[in-house]
Every structure is written in structure tokens, then in C-alpha cells.
Scaffold this active site. Structure first.
Site: not given
Ligand code: FAD
Length: 459
Positions: A30, A36, A177, A266, A313, A438
């Protein structure tokens, strides 16, 4: 080294942990922070700001419930930012711990490929050459700038927009978007004047118009100005403000703001990786082409997440990562996108999964739809959020549910049940015969199924 994974975002760290759980030793590289984009500058901080916005806006909007408050609403945005950052730090710390617990060999530095079995790791002033048998590219993506107007001074990307020092007086947003819509909504709730200037005809153009209408109307109610079919022609960018010239109906218009937030897509992080030394097949957009086992045209090189074709995603990246972790450990498996939920954390939220009616017809189904409004749901009424609806897309020969679309309260949570339904090929009857508690918003799923069966009770 047997297996190296480049990038410790959700894709990379999930693949590393899963492979390790299944007995495979991996090295994870990384160059920045583990977690990230999603944890540090994406999903998590943006949802924190959206929630802060909802809560701040709600402070004054419950007069209907008999609640008023005297005086002025106050927002200490520095504290809001600190709270947001504390969530990010907690999650990033958690991921660091998980990586350690699973004995993944984590190394910090920038990696690029020298040839099919060697990469260079640059960490500060130190350069190391590492040999590997298999490699995974999980280097993610970055914001796309406007062609002639780079991110600098008052032209900002989503990362800067999440960490503004104070609420802007007037925020201009280019791009309708999901990232642009979410941030526009959050800043409007936090008290900024917001103007969205966008190229296409409507916001969120990839989603069904009937859902987007509900979101657009509510944004306008919040005071967000939405200018459509208006390409940006010129940007004057100074240290303190921005002046944007856009074209509308053939005429040039000028608008001033504190910032121009650009959210026009992106780009995959596939440059500067030495991919030319691997001879990988890429799409025109420089994404890495893979098969359903996340394998590139080089059989020992894999790719997952935002660098691969498909929607960018977190949960697509982590699903690929889980599958790939198993493949790296020698298991036979593959990815499948029968039900891939997509959510917009707008107000109200929007969520879709499975096929739209159009896609279902194209796929050969006898597609029909059935929907139920939140305005007829008891729980929605008690929450005082009654706009929107839940829609099922089903095959009217078999009653199999093949898609779902929701705009309304907690759409982001409700979509999970429908994703399970679609993944497991359940029918309207299966859903209608499942007891739902409910009062819950999830009862709209039963109600919509009963509409589809022509046996509605509650409408
Ligand atoms: P990334 O998370 O981008 O991670 C890639 C990692 O690789 C980074 O840590 C990077 O530093 C590292 N890296 C890159 N190059 C190198 C190199 N050469 N050497 C070493 N390391 C390298 N998705 C959702 O599902 N839901 C949401 O609500 C959502 N909201 C978002 C909001 C915003 C504002 C943004 C920007 C994105 C959002 N996303 C959301 C998208 C999500 O963040 C990404 O799809 C996800 O992070 C992709 O994971 P990844 O592992 O492929 O890449």
C-alpha cells in the site's frame, strides 16, 4: 514471494485476508493508507457528512410534530469534521489490526511491475525488487478532472469536498452522478447554497426516471438549483472564489461560487504501474480486462475493484476479492452479478438491484412490475418520511422476482432483502408468505408482492 497484492483498499485487503484465512501467505503493498478510497476519502466520510446534514436539517423541520426551537441553529463544522475523521480513523485502525491478525505481510510503498515476475517497491528513499509467482492489481481509482480545468485552488474533487474548512456560502457542483448528488444534498442540508450544473438532461441519468424525479423534487425543496444540459465552457479560478461560464440554450451564462466541485467520473489507477511490461489487455478507458475468476490475459496476474470494467463500488470490489481470495487458495469459484445493489444516499435514498424492466425484457423475461408507496406504510408514517415507493420487477409467467427499485426511507437497508430474494430466485409468493414484522418499512416488500399477485390488502 508467492502472491503479491498491490493496493490495500477494500478489494486488496479483503482478498489478502480471505486468502490468508484459507491458508495462503500473501504480501500486501500500500502506498498510502489501508482502507483505500472507501474508508479514507469515499463511502465512509461521505456518509458521515450526509448524516450530519440530515440531523442538522431536521433540527428545524419538525414543526408538524409540534416541535419548534427558538433562536438560531448552530453548527461547529470543525467538530463535525473531527467526528467524521474519528470514524475513518477507527475503521482504518480496525483494518490494520485485521491485516496483522491474519498475518498478512503488509508493506508500505509504491509498486510497479518490471516484468512478468518482478516488481519494484519504492518506500521513501529505499527501492526493493521483489519476485512473485502471482500478482493481484487492486490499485483503485481517482477523480477525473474537467478536460481544461485541473483540480487546484477552488476547483476541487470529492476528496477536498469532504474536508472543507467551513461550509461554503455557495457550492457549485459539476456532475449529477451519485457522488455529486450526495455531496450536493449534504451541503444543502448543512446550510450552503448549492447549484448543480450538469451536461446531461437530468440527474442520475443511469437510474429509472420515476425514482430520480422523487430525489430531484426533494433536492429542489432543499433549495438546490439544478441546471441541466449546460456544459461548462470556462472557469476562472482564484484562491478565494470561482467564476464558471456555462452554455444553456445556446447562450453563455456566468455563475460565481466559493468552490466548483467536479464529480464527472473516476479514472482507474492503471498508469505508472508498468502494465506495459506485462502486456495486459485493457479497455479503451484503461481498465484491466478480466474473466469471471478475476484473471487477466496473463494467467498468474489478477485484477479486482475499480481498475476492472464495471461499476466502481466497494461491494463489487469486496465480492470479487472474496472470490479471488478463494481462487488464490486453490478453490474453484467465480463471480456472479445477478443481483448487484446500487445505492444513492440521496434524500430520500434510492436503491436498485437485479434487472430493470427494460433489461429484463431484453434478457427474455416476461417482465412486469408491481409497486407500493411508502405513503401507505404505517412505519413510514410514524417516521414522518412518506415520499417514494418500492417496486418489484418480476416474470409474470413464473412470478420470479428479478429486480427491485426503491426510492424512499431506508432504501439502502431494504434493498438487502431483495438482493437475497433475487440471488436465490424467490417468487412473489415466497415473499408474500414470509412473515414480516409490523410496523416496518420492509412490509412494503410484502405489499408490493401482493400487488404483483393481484391480491393487495393494504392498497
Ligand atoms: P481503492 O479503494 O481506491 O484502493 C486502492 C488502493 O491502492 C489505495 O489505497 C491506493 O493508495 C493503493 N495504490 C494505488 N496505486 C498503488 C501503487 N502503485 N502501489 C501501492 N499502492 C497503490 N462505493 C460504494 O460501494 N458505496 C458508497 O457509498 C461509495 N461512496 C463513495 C463516495 C465517494 C466520495 C467516492 C470517491 C467513492 C465512493 N464509493 C462508494 C466507491 C468506493 O470507494 C470504491 O469503489 C472502492 O474504494 C474501490 O475499492 P478498490 O479496492 O478497488 O480501490
Amino acid at each position: 514471494m508467492d502472491t503479491v497484492i498491490i493496493g490495500a483498499g477494500p478489494g486488496g485487503y479483503t482478498a489478502a485476508i480471505r486468502a490468508s484465512e484459507l491458508g495462503e501467505q500473501v504480501t500486501l503493498i500500500e502506498k498510502n493508507k489501508v482502507g483505500g478510497t472507501c474508508l479514507n476519502i469515499g463511502c465512509i466520510p461521505s456518509k458521515a457528512l450526509i448524516n450530519a446534514g440530515h440531523r442538522f436539517a431536521a433540527m428545524a423541520s419538525d414543526e408538524q410534530l409540534g416541535m419548534t426551537q427558538g433562536g438560531k441553529k448552530n453548527l461547529d463544522y470543525t467538530k463535525t469534521q473531527q467526528w467524521k475523521q474519528s470514524i475513518v480513523d477507527k475503521l482504518v485502525g480496525g483494518v490494520q489490526d485485521l491485516i496483522k491478525e491474519h498475518q498478512v505481510d503488509l508493506r508500505y510503498g509504491n509498486a510497479d511491475f518490471l516484468d512478468l515476475h518482478h516488481l519494484r517497491l519504492v518506500s521513501g528513499t529505499k527501492t526493493t525488487i521483489l519476485a512473485f509467482k502471482r500478482a493481484v492489481i487492486a490499485t483503485g481509482s481517482r477523480p477525473r478532472p474537467l478536460a481544461d480545468f485541473p483540480f487546484e485552488k477552488r476547483v476541487i474533487d470529492s476528496t477536498s469536498a469532504l474536508s472543507l474548512p467551513k461550509i461554503p456560502e455557495h457550492l457549485l457542483v459539476d456532475g449529477g452522478g451519485y457522488i455529486g448528488t450526495e455531496l450536493a444534498s449534504a451541503y444543502a442540508d448543512l446550510g450552503a447554497k448549492v447549484t448543480i450544473i450538469q451536461h446531461s438532461k437530468r440527474l442520475l441519468s443511469k437510474f429509472d426516471e420515476s425514482l430520480v424525479k422523487v430525489v430531484t423534487a426533494n433536492l429542489q425543496r432543499k433549495g438546490v438549483e439544478i441546471i441541466t444540459e449546460a456544459p461548462i465552457k470556462k472557469v476562472e479560478n482564484t484562491k478565494t472564489a470561482v467564476t464558471v461560464t456555462y452554455e444553456k440554450n445556446g447562450e453563455q451564462q456566468i455563475i460565481n461560487g466559493d468552490y466548483l466541485l467536479v464529480t464527472v467520473g473516476r479514472l482507474p489507477n492503471t498508469e505508472d504501474l508498468g502494465l506495459e511490461n506485462l502486456g495486459l489487455n485493457l479497455t479503451k478507458q484503461n481498465k484491466i480486462i478480466i474473466n469471471d475468476q478475476c484473471q487477466t490475459n496473463r494467467e498468474h496476474i489478477f485484477a479486482i475493484g475499480d481498475v476492472t470494467p464495471g461499476i466502481m463500488l466497494e461491494h463489487r470490489a469486496t465480492n470479487q476479492a472474496r472470490v479471488l481470495g478463494a481462487i488464490l487458495a486453490g478453490k474453484e469459484t467465480h463471480v456472479n452479478y445477478k443481483a448487484l445493489p446500487e445505492i444513492v444516499y440521496s434524500d430520500p435514498e434510492m436503491a436498485v438491484t437485479g434487472l430493470s424492466k427494460k433489461a429484463a425484457i431484453e434478457a427474455g423475461y416476461h417482465a412486469a412490475t408491481a409497486q407500493f408507496p411508502f405513503g401507505a406504510n404505517g412505519r413510514a408514517l410514524t417516521l414522518n418520511v412518506t415520499t417514494g415507493f418500492l417496486r418489484l420487477i418480476f416474470d409474470d409467467k413464473t412470478n420470479q422476482i428479478i429486480g427491485a427499485q426503491i426510492v424512499g426511507p431506508n432504501a439502502s437497508e431494504l434493498i438487502a432483502e431483495l438482493t437475497t430474494v433475487i440471488e436465490n430466485e424467490l417468487t412473489l409468493d415466497d415473499v408474500a408468505n414470509t412473515i414480516h414484522a409490523h410496523p416496518t418499512l420492509a412490509e412494503t416488500i410484502v405489499d408490493a408482492a401482493e400487488v404483483g399477485l393481484d391480491l393487495p390488502i393494504n392498497i
